[in-house]
Scaffold this active site. Structure first.
Site: not given
Length: 461
Positions: A46, A52, A193
């Protein structure tokens, strides 16, 4: 749909043109194990477009699956042994007892990520006698690049283990289980993720929200491409302390913020929890951060004093095993990044939904702000990433930022379609050809990508 199990698709492998990778994997499997695989599992890597280091703080992120993936050819066997082989000779074969899974946190070797997925399923279903497995693994995700190769392997292994033992789980449960399973290797991640790995759909990015886990389609604007460029600096989250120290800094910032506002700090775990309990906006939380914290690093003694607990209590009850030796923590900077980045994610989604004429420029600005925050407040960039971001912006990108954990790995850039060809040529010349290491531009180093499909099983028809 998110409530469904990952799909199982029939494939015909007689025709080499239809599924060349699967057919090649099948032939290599037969040459190694002297028998044919019974099924194949695929899990994509991904790219995180924005958001982030905030998933483990409770905040939404905005990733999409890429075409690069992990493929596993698998055969359940009657003996209680897991045999793992890899098409890449750099990764040594491995065998172990399926009833006694040992995951070495001090050496994050490739097979340990497979064992995380296997153990997660084994423990979840309390499998006394899990099926043994012969597996051949192939990966096209560049390792340690911030494109989630390790999580894709954990997810793919979980899917293989489910299938081999005749079990099923909805995608959402499987994503949450694989997220927890990866912690067996010592990485305290937040679940982005694994979530995008199972919930991704072709043609759309996803806003991934947590507690409860849910995914919302985000249609990206036309007229722009997302380009991934690899800095070629490898960073393995499980092999360094950078990542887990940041997780702990956010955890400690949570405790001190909660205490300063007379909340029950002992039960307040994440920065989002503080915001929810105070009923404040993200912008107001930034003001609170300015009021509560000083910019200088906090010593472990000062943190203990602020919380009114002894150093022994702090170490045994709050610090994780891998942050015990850390003596100073940057709380102001980390909290400032998290709350501002969480706001950028929501703004990014809002722009995609409203689709104003200048959407590409507005989204690019948010990506640039995100990189500056990652670089200056979260300190998870590195000189090579900063150089690559600058080159991408000079080459025609409207926005560019590091993606993934950072400290190496990749950048993602938003490039107007009409500038794409020139952009790719310029970045190849300016970064890869002129880099001190004389980096070769492989296919996996610089590529435009579209939102890809999530994890799935292939059964030979």
């Amino acid at each position: 749909m998110a409530g469904d199990a990952p799909p199982s698709l029939p494939v015909r492998l007689e025709d080499e043109e239809d599924h060349p990778r699967l057919l090649k994997l099948k032939k290599m499997f037969i040459s190694i194990f002297k028998s044919a695989p019974k099924f194949y599992a695929r899990a994509p890597g991904r790219v995180n477009l924005i958001g982030e280091h905030i998933d483990y703080c409770g905040y939404a992120v905005l990733p999409m699956a890429v075409e690069q993936d992990i493929l596993i050819a698998a055969e359940p066997v009657t003996t209680p042994v897991i045999h793992l082989a890899n098409t890449n000779p750099l990764y040594a074969d491995f065998s172990t007892n399926a009833n006694d899974i040992q995951i070495n946190q001090t050496k994050p070797l490739w097979h340990n990520y497979f064992l995380c997925g296997f153990k997660g399923i084994k423990d979840h279903f309390s499998l006394d006698k899990p099926s043994g497995l012969n597996c051949l693994i192939e990966g096209t995700i560049p390792p340690s690049s911030g494109l989630s190769s390790s999580s894709a392997l954990v997810c793919c292994a979980g899917l293989v283990t489910l299938m081999a033992n005749g079990k099923t789980l909805p995608k959402v449960e499987l994503a949450e289980l694989c997220s927890k399973s990866e912690r067996y290797i010592g990485t305290q991640g937040g679940g982005m993720d694994q979530s995008i790995c199972f919930l991704a759909e072709k043609g759309t990015a996803k806003l991934i929200e947590f507690n409860p886990l849910r995914a919302t389609d985000v249609k990206l604007p036309g007229g722009a491409a997302f380009v991934i460029a690899n800095s070629c600096v490898e960073m393995n989250k499980a092999a360094t302390s950078h990542f887990n120290i940041r997780v702990m800094e956010c955890h400690l910032a949570t405790k001190l913020l909660a205490k300063s506002r007379r909340l029950d700090w002992k039960t307040t775990e994440k920065l989002q929890d503080v915001q929810i309990k105070l009923k404040l906006s993200l912008e107001e939380m930034l003001d609170v951060v300015d009021e509560v914290f000083h910019p200088e690093p906090y010593s472990i003694e000062e943190i203990g004093e602020n919380l009114g607990i002894s150093l022994k209590e702090l170490r045994t009850e709050i610090l994780s095993q891998n942050t015990q030796v850390v003596t100073t923590f940057k709380l102001y900077q980390r909290a400032k990044h998290v709350y501002s980045e969480a706001a950028r994610v929501l703004k990014f989604k809002e722009i995609c939904v409203e689709a104003p004429d200048n959407a590409v420029r507005l989204l690019g600005d948010l990506m640039n702000e995100s990189h500056a925050s990652c670089r200056d407040l979260y300190e998870c960039s590195c000189p090579e990433l900063d150089q690559l971001v600058d080159i991408c912006l000079q080459s025609g990108a409207v926005g560019s930022r590091l993606t993934g954990a950072g400290w190496g790995g990749c950048t993602v850039s938003m490039v107007p379609i009409e500038k794409l060809e020139r952009f790719l040529a310029n970045v190849k010349e300016a970064f890869y050809a002129k880099n001190d290491q004389g980096l070769a531009v492989e296919e996996s180093s610089l590529f435009a990508t579209n939102p890809g499909d999530g994890a799935r099983i292939f059964l030979e028809a």
